[in-house]
Design a protein around this motif. Structure first.
Motif, PDB file in Angstrom:
ATOM      1  N   ALA A 236       0.797  -1.249   0.129  1.00 26.78           N
ATOM      2  CA  ALA A 236       0.005   0.113  -0.080  1.00 26.78           C
ATOM      3  C   ALA A 236       0.901   1.154  -0.034  1.00 26.78           C
ATOM      4  CB  ALA A 236      -0.839  -0.090   1.140  1.00 26.78           C
ATOM      5  N   ARG A 237       0.492   2.495  -0.456  1.00 22.99           N
ATOM      6  CA  ARG A 237       0.976   3.497  -0.438  1.00 22.99           C
ATOM      7  C   ARG A 237       0.275   4.881   0.233  1.00 22.99           C
ATOM      8  NH1 ARG A 237       2.101   4.476  -6.527  1.00 22.99           N
ATOM      9  NH2 ARG A 237      -0.058   3.992  -6.850  1.00 22.99           N
ATOM     10  N   ILE A 238       1.071   5.706   1.062  1.00 21.74           N
ATOM     11  CA  ILE A 238       0.526   6.757   1.648  1.00 21.74           C
ATOM     12  C   ILE A 238       0.993   7.892   0.750  1.00 21.74           C
ATOM     13  CG2 ILE A 238       0.683   8.296   3.586  1.00 21.74           C
ATOM     14  CD1 ILE A 238       1.386   5.940   5.284  1.00 21.74           C
ATOM     15  N   ILE A 239      -0.287   8.753   0.297  1.00 23.20           N
ATOM     16  CA  ILE A 239       0.060   9.694  -0.617  1.00 23.20           C
ATOM     17  C   ILE A 239       0.105  10.946   0.246  1.00 23.20           C
ATOM     18  CG2 ILE A 239      -0.899  10.741  -2.727  1.00 23.20           C
ATOM     19  CD1 ILE A 239      -0.121   7.951  -2.825  1.00 23.20           C
ATOM     20  N   THR A 240       1.165  11.746   0.221  1.00 22.16           N
ATOM     21  CA  THR A 240       1.205  13.015   0.863  1.00 22.16           C
ATOM     22  C   THR A 240       1.883  14.215  -0.231  1.00 22.16           C
ATOM     23  OG1 THR A 240       3.678  13.131   1.402  1.00 22.16           O
ATOM     24  CG2 THR A 240       2.318  11.724   2.662  1.00 22.16           C
ATOM     25  N   MET A 241       1.678  15.389   0.216  1.00 19.93           N
ATOM     26  CA  MET A 241       2.357  16.519  -0.475  1.00 19.93           C
ATOM     27  C   MET A 241       3.474  16.470  -0.664  1.00 19.93           C
ATOM     28  SD  MET A 241      -0.616  19.580   0.642  1.00 19.93           S
ATOM     29  CE  MET A 241       0.343  20.637  -0.392  1.00 19.93           C
ATOM     30  N   ASN A 242       4.435  15.828   0.084  1.00 23.22           N
ATOM     31  CA  ASN A 242       5.581  15.828   0.201  1.00 23.22           C
ATOM     32  C   ASN A 242       6.227  14.662  -0.632  1.00 23.22           C
ATOM     33  OD1 ASN A 242       6.122  18.190   1.525  1.00 23.22           O
ATOM     34  ND2 ASN A 242       5.882  17.111   3.468  1.00 23.22           N
ATOM     35  N   GLY A 243       5.464  13.755  -1.071  1.00 20.16           N
ATOM     36  CA  GLY A 243       6.081  12.655  -1.612  1.00 20.16           C
ATOM     37  C   GLY A 243       5.060  11.246  -1.409  1.00 20.16           C
ATOM     38  N   ILE A 244       5.380  10.061  -1.919  1.00 25.34           N
ATOM     39  CA  ILE A 244       4.839   8.887  -1.500  1.00 25.34           C
ATOM     40  C   ILE A 244       5.570   7.819  -0.675  1.00 25.34           C
ATOM     41  CG2 ILE A 244       3.534   7.060  -2.737  1.00 25.34           C
ATOM     42  CD1 ILE A 244       3.398   8.661  -5.153  1.00 25.34           C
ATOM     43  N   ILE A 245       4.814   7.310   0.438  1.00 26.33           N
ATOM     44  CA  ILE A 245       5.633   6.481   1.193  1.00 26.33           C
ATOM     45  C   ILE A 245       5.037   5.092   0.721  1.00 26.33           C
ATOM     46  CG2 ILE A 245       5.735   5.569   3.535  1.00 26.33           C
ATOM     47  CD1 ILE A 245       4.614   8.243   4.539  1.00 26.33           C
ATOM     48  N   GLU A 246       5.984   4.226   0.405  1.00 23.57           N
ATOM     49  CA  GLU A 246       5.807   2.970  -0.376  1.00 23.57           C
ATOM     50  C   GLU A 246       5.942   1.668   0.538  1.00 23.57           C
ATOM     51  OE1 GLU A 246       5.106   2.365  -3.457  1.00 23.57           O
ATOM     52  OE2 GLU A 246       6.019   4.320  -4.453  1.00 23.57           O
ATOM     53  N   ASP A 247       5.429   0.577   0.100  1.00 21.01           N
ATOM     54  CA  ASP A 247       5.476  -0.621   0.815  1.00 21.01           C
ATOM     55  C   ASP A 247       4.915  -0.596   2.357  1.00 21.01           C
ATOM     56  OD1 ASP A 247       6.677  -1.754  -1.307  1.00 21.01           O
ATOM     57  OD2 ASP A 247       8.828  -1.103  -0.399  1.00 21.01           O
ATOM     58  N   VAL A 248       3.643   0.124   2.430  1.00 18.60           N
ATOM     59  CA  VAL A 248       2.878   0.116   3.579  1.00 18.60           C
ATOM     60  C   VAL A 248       2.031  -1.092   3.875  1.00 18.60           C
ATOM     61  CG1 VAL A 248       1.265   1.507   4.887  1.00 18.60           C
ATOM     62  CG2 VAL A 248       2.779   2.615   3.595  1.00 18.60           C
ATOM     63  N   SER A 249       1.977  -1.684   5.042  1.00 15.66           N
ATOM     64  CA  SER A 249       1.253  -2.873   5.268  1.00 15.66           C
ATOM     65  C   SER A 249      -0.253  -2.432   5.905  1.00 15.66           C
ATOM     66  CB  SER A 249       2.035  -3.920   6.260  1.00 15.66           C
ATOM     67  OG  SER A 249       3.251  -4.196   5.857  1.00 15.66           O
ATOM     68  N   THR A 250      -1.168  -3.335   5.371  1.00 14.97           N
ATOM     69  CA  THR A 250      -2.524  -2.778   6.078  1.00 14.97           C
ATOM     70  C   THR A 250      -3.167  -4.273   6.277  1.00 14.97           C
ATOM     71  OG1 THR A 250      -3.446  -3.144   3.496  1.00 14.97           O
ATOM     72  CG2 THR A 250      -2.876  -0.723   4.510  1.00 14.97           C
ATOM     73  N   TYR A 251      -3.876  -4.153   7.350  1.00 14.98           N
ATOM     74  CA  TYR A 251      -4.536  -5.402   7.945  1.00 14.98           C
ATOM     75  C   TYR A 251      -6.144  -5.353   8.233  1.00 14.98           C
ATOM     76  CZ  TYR A 251       0.364  -6.800   8.825  1.00 14.98           C
ATOM     77  OH  TYR A 251       1.472  -6.723   8.454  1.00 14.98           O
ATOM     78  N   PHE A 252      -6.697  -6.530   8.541  1.00 13.77           N
ATOM     79  CA  PHE A 252      -8.052  -6.544   8.921  1.00 13.77           C
ATOM     80  C   PHE A 252      -8.004  -7.556  10.151  1.00 13.77           C
ATOM     81  CE2 PHE A 252      -8.421  -9.911   6.039  1.00 13.77           C
ATOM     82  CZ  PHE A 252      -9.300 -10.772   6.447  1.00 13.77           C
ATOM     83  N   ARG A 253      -9.362  -7.300  10.977  1.00 14.50           N
ATOM     84  CA  ARG A 253      -9.621  -8.318  11.805  1.00 14.50           C
ATOM     85  C   ARG A 253     -11.050  -8.653  11.881  1.00 14.50           C
ATOM     86  NH1 ARG A 253      -6.585  -5.057  15.889  1.00 14.50           N
ATOM     87  NH2 ARG A 253      -4.537  -5.813  16.295  1.00 14.50           N
ATOM     88  N   ARG A 254     -11.388  -9.856  12.198  1.00 15.15           N
ATOM     89  CA  ARG A 254     -12.475 -10.498  12.434  1.00 15.15           C
ATOM     90  C   ARG A 254     -12.946 -11.203  13.397  1.00 15.15           C
ATOM     91  NH1 ARG A 254     -13.724 -16.061  11.480  1.00 15.15           N
ATOM     92  NH2 ARG A 254     -15.565 -16.586  10.636  1.00 15.15           N
TER      93      ARG A 254
END
Length: 396
Positions: A236-254
């Motif tokens: 996943a990626r975090i989009i900011t005005m200063n650039g992009i943060i790559e290789d972000v991990s996202t999770y869910f719970r059940r």
């Protein structure tokens, strides 16, 4: 599985033979000489599909679609789904699925679907990552019938429903509605965001492992603890005005009892999660809002940032839908009103829905306006889980 235009091959060989010219088989037929195993068809049973519906793998609509495709394959005398073993060291399940229409991803009338148990990910060339499709549903049907243990993360008792993480996300049908309404009712952003959350930050200050904060089910009575977090994406990626943060991990719970799904949606971290793959920081959201209010499009904003930061931003439509998702979850103050229809929000985001307003009789607009607004916002939130925007009627 190999499927060639055999009739054309025969015609070419016959013509070549009559002309005294040499001929050879096509590359696909020649490759069969190196095959050491034969893939056999598994006749998929409707009862197994019904069990999957009962366990909420998917709904009745997808069941009917799978059965319809099975009948189409039978009429064409083609195997619906065949498991293919490639002999990989890493356990990967591969399925050749029948596809009657010819596309760029199915030039031979079949689609190759893969499943990685280690990453809990399904892949089909006709769908985007983490998005289910008919070919994936048929492959799940096949795997559930032939190797059901793959869907169980740990041994379960008779009172504990089986854990099928691989098929849980994104949820579908009623499970999707529950999740969307939960986000809508419990994850709203305030109309006035704290200054500390929208001020510029260094890219290294953002968290890159995004777990839902819930640890106990909010639906079930008592303290029902949620299962351990399951990964959705590691890219996943975090989009900011200063650039992009790559290789972000996202999770869910059940929840193990009611199967309620929880995902990361915590604006207190200065982040807004759109679809578990694209995450905007709050400064970017507000910057897009101010630009739109000054007639500057999202495309122009991203063109400017790309030129300034020398970074390639995501597709414009993705960022626009992410921004609409942010506005749908923002609790706007009623800063002005209409003498005829009462208070109105300061920000109105309507694109595909603007024609729907004119379908209301004039006398019904005032009565239905709040319900209509809620439906539009719920649909925008659902856009974070499904590609289509045609869920409007489901929430109306």
């Amino acid at each position: 599985m190999v499927k060639c235009e055999l009739e054309e091959c025969r015609q070419y060989r016959l013509m070549a033979s009559r002309s005294g010219l040499p001929f050879s088989h096509c590359e696909h037929i020649r490759s069969l000489e190196y095959c050491t195993e034969t893939a056999t068809e598994e006749v998929l049973e409707e009862d197994v599909l019904s069990q999957m519906v009962a366990l909420k793998f998917f709904g009745e609509t997808k069941k009917a679609t799978c059965l319809k495709r099975q009948k189409t394959a039978q009429a064409a005398h083609a195997p619906l789904c065949v498991e293919v073993a490639f002999g990989m060291k890493t356990p990967i399940f591969s399925f050749s699925v029948y596809e009657p229409a010819l596309h760029h991803y199915s030039p031979l009338g079949r689609v190759m679907v893969t499943y990685s148990p280690a990453a809990n990910t399904w892949r089909c060339p006709c769908a985007k990552p983490s998005v289910s499709c008919l070919h994936i549903n048929i492959s799940k049907w096949h795997l559930f019938q032939t190797n059901r243990n793959v869907f169980t993360a740990e041994p379960s008792s008779s009172s504990t429903p089986p854990r099928h993480h691989a098929t849980l996300y994104p949820p579908t049908a009623e499970d999707l509605k529950r999740l969307v309404r939960y986000i809508y009712n419990h994850k709203k952003l305030p109309a006035k965001l704290p200054d500390g959350l929208v001020k510029p930050k260094a890219l290294t200050e953002y968290i890159t492992t995004l777990h839902p904060k819930e640890t106990v089910c909010t639906v079930c009575p008592g303290q029902v603890h949620l299962e351990q977090s399951t990964g959705i994406s590691t890219h996943a990626r975090i989009i900011t005005m200063n650039g992009i943060i790559e290789d972000v991990s996202t999770y869910f719970r059940r929840c193990p009892q009611c199967c309620m799904i929880y995902r990361y949606q915590e604006w207190q971290d200065s982040l807004h999660n759109f679809d578990d793959h694209t995450v905007l920081n709050l400064e970017m959201c507000l910057y897009l809002r101010h630009n739109l209010q000054n007639s500057v499009s999202v495309s122009q904003v991203l063109d400017t940032l790309e030129s300034l930061r020398k970074v390639k931003y995501p597709p414009r439509d993705t960022v626009l839908h992410a921004y609409c998702h942010f506005e749908a979850l923002t609790g706007h103050n009623k800063s002005y009103s209409c003498v005829c229809r009462g208070s109105q929000p300061p920000v109105v985001v309507m694109d595909l829905h603007k024609k729907g307003v004119f379908n209301f009789p004039v006398g019904d607009v005032g009565v239905n306006m709040e319900e209509f607004s809620d439906s539009v916002e719920l649909e925008m939130i659902a856009r974070g889980f499904v590609q289509s925007m045609y869920m409007f009627s489901a929430f109306s």
